[in-house]
Write an enzyme that holds these catalytic residues in place. Structure first.
Site, short mmCIF file in Angstrom:
data_model
loop_
_atom_site.label_atom_id
_atom_site.label_comp_id
_atom_site.label_asym_id
_atom_site.label_seq_id
_atom_site.Cartn_x
_atom_site.Cartn_y
_atom_site.Cartn_z
N TYR A 275 0.83 -1.21 0.00
CA TYR A 275 0.00 0.00 0.00
C TYR A 275 0.86 1.26 0.00
CZ TYR A 275 -3.86 3.16 1.08
OH TYR A 275 -4.79 4.17 1.04
N SER B 129 -6.39 1.13 -4.48
CA SER B 129 -6.54 2.53 -4.10
C SER B 129 -5.19 3.24 -4.21
CB SER B 129 -7.16 2.63 -2.70
OG SER B 129 -7.66 3.91 -2.45
N ASP C 275 -17.79 3.55 -7.83
CA ASP C 275 -16.73 4.01 -6.93
C ASP C 275 -16.74 5.53 -6.91
OD1 ASP C 275 -14.45 4.57 -5.46
OD2 ASP C 275 -13.26 3.02 -6.40
N HIS D 280 -16.03 1.34 -3.93
CA HIS D 280 -14.60 1.27 -3.67
C HIS D 280 -14.18 -0.05 -3.01
CE1 HIS D 280 -10.74 3.25 -3.67
NE2 HIS D 280 -10.58 3.10 -2.38
#
Length: 705
Positions: free
Chosen positions: A480, A560, A643, A678
């Site tokens: 991430y 993301s 999203d 999302h």
């Protein structure tokens, strides 16, 4: 030869390598995505944006394009011979009862449960620990297709009323419904257009909530949501008459949260302009017409009120302490100059909760949990004994409770709920996971590798015991690296597919995350963002060098902000891996702040309007703009049509340009989930379908047949 069930599953799942080698998959021609002559100019530099039209996600031509791309993707995936075998195996693995930790409200104990393959978990309640459970709310009845989900519920202190939020199609826009818990009858009107909000009850009179002005019709998903507003809703009155408490034009803040202390004496308000740092305010509700009082008047650090004892406030903060500490202050003089350290900062990152009149300090030690129990006067009472190295979360309960619950998990430890006796510190298993998985067959180990600038980065690698490290193992590298988010060990049912077939799962804790506090976070933001990419590249190189895998057997994945990471990997090091999964990614770094709440991400990213230097930096690594004609790995871009956080236009534009520029033989697919957002609230069927396609695409393109 006698075959064990596991070996039999392996034999059934994949065709023989020689048979599958003879098969080829034909990719339908990619849609002829039209191009427009849109050009923006930043500091004298013209920037073409030929796929700008795809930003209009509600336009008929965009919807038609989505259907065409999904047709190409599904046509490709259905040709993979063992795709349905993977689906059957995942459905079998998923089909077990899943529980949440219980929580007490009024005379009832509540908990969530999914029987196995239900679309959404059901909220149950019972009297005490031994009463007969009854269904309280069943989100599976909210919609025919299971895509309307329950997104939180808040009870009055006496437990007589509850307000719950629902999300339709995965959207961040929510509706709020109030019910009497005795008979579940609806009280008053349904609130609409609520976004990024908790619900904070004030007695049984009403509650506080936050939202934005809804963008104009036609742009609800992508329209800019600029200023948050805190309202008070009095039961029995129209939402249109709700009182504005904080925010709006007079106090322009992008994110506003509110909650009450357990005794309901203080309203606590947090206000922020970005995802990092917040102001802090309190209001003494025990006094009529008391003012909202400023505790912290800047956005430089993060703070929240944990609890209170009378007028004494307990505040978790990282001011002058990037790893966080707990301080106390009297509400009469709450300014920073009056704060007194209660639990000082340590070398490990602190988060905290309260239960049974105690403070539970939950530390991160090299991205794994370490928990200590303190008295309210800051005295260390004990270290909580955890079952292994992993992640523990929970430790929250009302002051009068004698016990609390926590969930423990790791990459090889299925989520298990424990009951903790607060007086003795003894833990006992409350609910054990029913997943078909034998942890004794697998191992997770943490290594530390050197990034490009020699910074040591931790990474946890999980695989089957006895595995031969010959460079031929399929490996999924997931990360991430942003917004101070910490990736801690967590079990994944989906990953069993990878592990039981000789695969490896690796998770590095990149800079930009929160694993080592705010200092670690700041080393991966704005013009230090390249550190995040370098950390990930170094992780891949470490895994290849040490024969865990090879370039031909390496897949990279992230969602993301992690989708941005994978987009950057495709443009910076496409030679390093075989398969890529950029999910719901932030791909256009010049325009991300033009949509929904994207402007709030500027603390991490900076914006193209900040300065020429910042523009040049963003333009260089922005995945959409950094693409060029060359050979790229097999890629499946994933997003969802609803999203409204990272709008699908990012993936639409990036995927279109990647298809245009792909000069190699590897497929470039765009998988667009319909009636989804999302990620939160997806039905079980949607989740499983997405995982099936991921593993099928990865194994096929690695030649693992």
């Amino acid at each position: 030869m006698k075959r064990t069930p596991c070996l039999l599953a392996l034999a059934v799942l994949f065709y023989s390598y020689s048979h599958a080698q003879q098969m080829t998959i034909k990719t339908l021609p990619y849609p002829k995505t039209k191009k427009v002559d849109t050009v923006d100019t930043y500091f004298g530099t013209p920037v073409p944006d030929p796929y700008r039209w795809l930003e209009n996600d509600q336009a008929p031509d965009t919807k038609a394009w989505v259907k065409e791309e999904n047709k190409v993707t599904q046509d490709y995936l259905k040709q993979i011979p063992y795709r349905e075998d993977i689906r059957k195996r995942l459905e079998t693995l998923w089909n077990y009862e899943k529980y949440s930790a219980p929580f007490k409200e009024g005379q009832y104990t509540y908990f969530y449960k999914n029987d196995g393959l239900q679309s959404q978990a059901v909220l149950y309640r019972q009297i005490g620990d031994s009463g007969k459970p009854e269904v309280f709310l069943d989100p599976n009845k909210f919609s025919a297709d299971g895509t309307t989900s329950l997104q939180g519920i808040d009870f009055t202190k006496n437990g007589d009323l509850a307000a719950y939020q629902i999300s339709e199609g995965g959207s961040d826009w929510r509706k709020v419904i109030v019910i009497k818990t005795s008979d579940k009858s609806v009280v008053g009107d349904t609130l609409i257009d609520v976004k990024f909000s908790g619900l904070a009850w004030k007695g049984t009179d009403g509650f506080y909530y936050s939202s934005y002005d809804k963008p104009k019709a036609g742009s609800q998903l992508s329209g800019l949501t600029q200023y948050h507003k805190l309202f008070y809703h009095k039961l029995g009155t129209p939402q249109s008459t709700d009182k504005l408490i904080f925010g709006g034009e007079k106090t322009k803040r992008r994110y506003i949260g509110a909650y009450l202390t357990e005794d309901e004496r203080f309203l606590v308000i947090t206000a922020a302009t970005s995802t990092t740092g917040n102001e802090l305010y309190i209001q003494d509700l025990s006094k009529a017409d008391s003012p909202i009082v400023t505790v912290v008047d800047n956005f430089d650090n993060q703070h929240n009120v944990l609890d209170n004892v009378g007028s004494k406030l307990y505040i978790l903060t990282n001011i002058y302490s990037p790893n966080f500490k707990i301080v106390t202050v009297d509400a009469a003089t709450p300014g920073i100059t009056h704060w007194k350290d209660l639990i000082p900062e340590t070398k490990n990152v602190l988060s905290a909760s309260t239960a049974g009149g105690k403070i539970f300090a939950e530390y991160l030690k090299d991205a794994t949990s370490f928990v200590q129990q303190y008295s309210m006067d800051g005295k260390l009472e004990r270290t909580i004994t955890l079952p292994s190295v992993g992640t523990a979360g929970g430790f929250a309960a009302k002051k009068e409770e004698k016990e609390t619950y926590y969930t423990f998990t790791s990459y090889i430890y299925p989520p298990t709920i424990f009951k903790l006796d607060i007086a003795t510190g003894q833990s006992s298993i409350y609910k054990k996971s029913g997943v078909q998985f034998d942890p004794q067959q697998y191992e997770s180990k943490q290594v530390f590798y050197a990034s490009k600038d020699k910074t040591k980065i931790p990474m946890i690698i999980t695989y089957k015991k006895g595995m031969v490290l010959n460079g031929q193992n399929p490996l999924m590298l997931y990360a991430y690296g942003g917004f101070g988010v910490s990736l801690t060990p967590a079990f994944s049912t989906s990953n069993i597919i990878l592990l039981e077939h000789g695969g490896i799962y690796a998770v590095p804790n990149l800079r930009g995350g929160g694993e080592y506090g705010e200092t670690w976070h700041k080393k991966g933001i704005k013009m230090k963002k390249q550190n995040v990419f370098d950390d990930f590249i170094a992780a891949a190189e470490y895994l290849i060098k040490n024969k865990y895998t090879s370039k031909e057997h390496l897949a990279v994945s992230g969602g993301s902000n992690g989708g941005l990471l994978i987009g950057a990997m495709l443009t910076q090091r496409p030679d390093l891996f075989k398969v890529a999964f950029p999910a719901v990614g932030v791909m256009d770094m010049l325009r991300y702040n033009k949509f929904t709440a994207g402007a709030g991400w500027s603390y991490d990213y900076g914006t193209a309007e900040d300065s020429k230097e910042m523009f040049d930096y963003l333009y260089k690594y922005s995945p959409y703009h950094a693409l060029m004609p060359r050979e790229y790995p097999a890629t499946m871009v994933t997003t969802a049509d609803h999203d409204d956080r990272v709008v699908p236009a990012h993936s639409f534009k990036f995927g279109s340009r990647l298809q245009e520029y792909q000069k190699g033989p590897e497929p470039v697919l765009i998988r667009i989930e319909t009636n989804a957002g999302h990620g939160a609230g997806q039905s079980t069927a949607q989740v499983i379908s997405g995982q099936v396609d991921k593993w099928a695409f990865m194994f096929w393109n690695m030649g693992v047949h």
